[in-house]
Design a protein around this motif. Sequence first.
Motif, PDB file in Angstrom:
ATOM      1  N   THR A 221      -0.447   3.840  -3.764  1.00 17.86           N
ATOM      2  CA  THR A 221       0.182   5.103  -4.138  1.00 17.86           C
ATOM      3  C   THR A 221      -0.661   5.833  -5.170  1.00 17.86           C
ATOM      4  O   THR A 221      -0.834   7.061  -5.102  1.00 17.86           O
ATOM      5  CB  THR A 221       1.595   4.855  -4.701  1.00 17.86           C
ATOM      6  OG1 THR A 221       2.393   4.207  -3.716  1.00 17.86           O
ATOM      7  CG2 THR A 221       2.254   6.163  -5.111  1.00 17.86           C
TER       8      THR A 221
ATOM      9  N   ARG B 157       0.940  -2.143  -2.921  1.00 20.13           N
ATOM     10  CA  ARG B 157       1.635  -0.916  -2.509  1.00 20.13           C
ATOM     11  C   ARG B 157       1.622   0.111  -3.630  1.00 20.13           C
ATOM     12  O   ARG B 157       1.358   1.295  -3.399  1.00 20.13           O
ATOM     13  CB  ARG B 157       3.086  -1.252  -2.122  1.00 20.13           C
ATOM     14  CG  ARG B 157       3.917  -0.041  -1.697  1.00 20.13           C
ATOM     15  CD  ARG B 157       5.348  -0.449  -1.393  1.00 20.13           C
ATOM     16  NE  ARG B 157       5.958  -1.133  -2.522  1.00 20.13           N
ATOM     17  CZ  ARG B 157       6.456  -0.489  -3.584  1.00 20.13           C
ATOM     18  NH1 ARG B 157       6.403   0.836  -3.662  1.00 20.13           N
ATOM     19  NH2 ARG B 157       7.026  -1.169  -4.573  1.00 20.13           N
ATOM     20  N   GLU B 158       1.873  -0.343  -4.848  1.00 20.99           N
ATOM     21  CA  GLU B 158       1.863   0.583  -5.988  1.00 20.99           C
ATOM     22  C   GLU B 158       0.465   1.155  -6.218  1.00 20.99           C
ATOM     23  O   GLU B 158       0.309   2.339  -6.512  1.00 20.99           O
ATOM     24  CB  GLU B 158       2.345  -0.140  -7.241  1.00 20.99           C
ATOM     25  CG  GLU B 158       3.824  -0.504  -7.213  1.00 20.99           C
ATOM     26  CD  GLU B 158       4.213  -1.425  -8.350  1.00 20.99           C
ATOM     27  OE1 GLU B 158       5.322  -1.234  -8.909  1.00 20.99           O
ATOM     28  OE2 GLU B 158       3.438  -2.345  -8.676  1.00 20.99           O
TER      29      GLU B 158
ATOM     30  N   THR C 278      -3.788   7.439  -3.469  1.00 16.83           N
ATOM     31  CA  THR C 278      -3.557   8.656  -2.683  1.00 16.83           C
ATOM     32  C   THR C 278      -3.634   9.922  -3.538  1.00 16.83           C
ATOM     33  O   THR C 278      -3.803  11.022  -3.015  1.00 16.83           O
ATOM     34  CB  THR C 278      -2.186   8.604  -1.996  1.00 16.83           C
ATOM     35  OG1 THR C 278      -1.154   8.485  -2.992  1.00 16.83           O
ATOM     36  CG2 THR C 278      -2.110   7.443  -1.026  1.00 16.83           C
TER      37      THR C 278
END
Length: 252
Positions: A16, A12-13, A19
């Motif tokens: 991020t 998840r990190e 993106t």
Amino acid sequence: MVFLCETKLSGREMRTVRTKFDGYEGMEVDSVGRSGGLTFWWKKGIRCDFVSASVPYMDFVIREEGGDWRVTGFYGWPAVADHHLSWQLLRILGRHSSLPWICIGDYNEILYANEMKGGQWAQWQMNNFREAVDDCGLVDVRYEGYSFTWDNGQAGVDNRQCRIDRVMVNSEWFDKFPYARLIHLSREWSDHSSIKLISDRREEGGQGRRRFRFEQVWVGEAGSEEAVRRGFERGGWDMMTALRESAEELQA
């Protein structure tokens, strides 16, 4: 395409982070706590099919009109006692497909004693790595730049440097990208240098590589023995690399 290992971030990190770079798709493997972690990015528009992944690797197939090929991001087990797991995995991956194959990453091992500066490296460790590489039919992509890709950051007699980050390919991949070359970039904020692969299919302004054939006339030609010697000096201890370098010297 971009492969990062030892991100020390969860999937998840890492998503991020991705993106923030417009124009890329990708996949991630979670770190275990703050150890490990992998991510592989490719530009939008590239057809990149996921095959499999786990803590130490990510495997993909690139779909192209000229034929599919395979790319694996590899992260070898850091502890010497676990290196046999790395070579077991490499052999398993090598049996998965007969496609042109490139395997890139941090192997946490060197192939030859001249790939280290400072300290000592056990011969059996290098032998085990070489045997796994040979079993998989892989060879090094020739590199440009500083010889070592990792530095322990210590000064003086305590400094240790080695080449543990590399790109290896099979002969089928070399046939697709005959002018591929690897660049060891400057080490900035990490203990590792980034490595950049340029996978050209043909020389700049050229028409592509013709398959090398030994010419009998070279036997008696002045300078041919010297050309072979230079090729083996540039190719180091890897026989396939040395032969390729010798071929380029003879054709120059």
